[in-house]
Design an enzyme around this catalytic site. Structure first.
Site, PDB file in Angstrom:
ATOM      1  N   CYS A 167      -1.958  10.316  -0.122  1.00 18.05           N
ATOM      2  CA  CYS A 167      -3.404  10.199  -0.315  1.00 18.05           C
ATOM      3  C   CYS A 167      -3.737  10.773  -1.689  1.00 18.05           C
ATOM      4  O   CYS A 167      -3.597  11.979  -1.904  1.00 18.05           O
ATOM      5  CB  CYS A 167      -4.161  10.965   0.770  1.00 18.05           C
ATOM      6  N   ASP A 206       0.826  -1.204   0.000  1.00 16.88           N
ATOM      7  CA  ASP A 206       0.000   0.000   0.000  1.00 16.88           C
ATOM      8  C   ASP A 206       0.864   1.259   0.000  1.00 16.88           C
ATOM      9  O   ASP A 206       0.514   2.261  -0.624  1.00 16.88           O
ATOM     10  CB  ASP A 206      -0.925  -0.022   1.229  1.00 16.88           C
ATOM     11  N   ASN A 249      -0.918   6.805   4.690  1.00 18.59           N
ATOM     12  CA  ASN A 249      -0.924   5.887   5.827  1.00 18.59           C
ATOM     13  C   ASN A 249      -0.207   6.456   7.054  1.00 18.59           C
ATOM     14  O   ASN A 249       0.801   7.141   6.927  1.00 18.59           O
ATOM     15  CB  ASN A 249      -0.213   4.583   5.434  1.00 18.59           C
TER      16      ASN A 249
END
Length: 302
Positions: free
Chosen positions: A240, A16, A249
């Site tokens: 983001c 991620d 994150n």
């Protein structure tokens, strides 16, 4: 209510965190990062994503990464699998856990994958069945549980509906994700408590983004209602995409520093994670986003 005494941290940086990086990161660097995180003591590392390289070029080396990491017994190495093709690749790569995903926001689902939430989750039915058939752990991840960049507020019942659908698919764990980082503590508690009406609290996890600086407060609020699994990204990797220039994150180092201060065990060596964070940040040519990580690194250097 007393806080949990032990918390599981799922490290999501290698997948991620890195997937949105513009510069191509060699497989060798990703392998070294995963190995450092394994050495730090994580029991669950999101290491790969078997999606089309056309959509996520950074993850094109996932097969190579999974083949060469130094695995440790008892550690779950997870992979994102959007379809059966991805699942087959994850199976061949010896993933321990596959991750499927849906949104709590109808607008987000339509805008991103041109189908309804119900349709998107129906597509995962064969993946979920195949995971169970092959003895793999199945994790469900729900985006936009605390807000959506397109529709704004997301109803508690919308979150609960997706949780129940994922439960029916056989998920072992379900992530409640604040994709755009707009959540605040009271709302987070309301969402977690509503989700817990549909799925065991012990198997729900919090995945918070720090866009508005609320992620640590939201983790503490989640601890207060009994959540004991959290996702975090070493060095705060991952921006983001819906808020230009915003952090994504929450940094793993910051979460570990908080847990240490609360006397909550994680089984993870904070200093080893700081090393991993500094390593990947140096490779990317920028300072780590983690405040605790940078403070510890500076104190050690001083």
């Amino acid at each position: 209510m007393s806080l949990p005494t032990h918390v599981k941290i799922v490290e999501v940086g290698p997948r991620d965190g890195l997937q949105n990086e513009q510069q191509t990161i060699p497989a060798a660097i990703k392998i070294a990062l995963v190995d450092m995180l394994t050495g730090a003591g994580f029991s669950n590392i999101e290491a790969a994503s078997f999606v089309s390289p056309k959509w996520v070029p950074q993850m094109a080396t996932s097969t190579e990464v999974m083949a060469q990491i130094a695995r440790r017994d008892g550690v779950l190495y997870s992979a994102l699998t959007p379809n059966m093709q991805g699942f087959e690749a994850a199976l061949l790569a010896r993933a321990d856990e596959v991750v499927i995903f849906g949104s709590a926001s109808e607008a987000f689902s339509q805008k991103n994958i041109n189908c309804s939430i119900a349709e998107s989750l129906e597509r995962f039915r064969p993946v979920a069945a195949a995971a169970k058939l092959n003895g793999l752990r199945l994790r469900g991840s729900i985006s936009c549980t605390l807000g959506c960049p397109y529709q704004g507020e997301v109803a508690l019942d919308s979150v609960a509906d997706v949780v129940s659908r994922m439960r029916e698919l056989g998920c072992d764990e379900i992530d409640i994700a604040d994709t755009i980082g707009v959540g605040t503590p009271h709302r987070v508690q309301a969402v977690m408590q509503r989700a817990a009406q549909e799925f065991p609290l012990a198997q729900l996890s919090g995945h918070f983004h720090d866009t508005y600086g609320q992620a640590l407060a939201n983790i503490y609020a989640s601890l207060e209602v009994g959540i004991a699994i959290f996702h975090a990204s070493v060095a705060g990797l991952g921006g983001c995409p819906y808020a230009k220039g915003a952090t994504g994150n929450i940094a793993t180092e910051d979460v570990l520093y908080l847990m240490q201060g609360l006397g909550i065990t994680t089984g993870i060596d904070l200093h080893a994670v700081v090393d991993a964070g500094q390593f990947i940040s140096q490779h990317l040519g920028r300072k780590a986003v983690s405040r605790a990580g940078n403070a510890i690194a500076a104190a050690r250097a001083g």
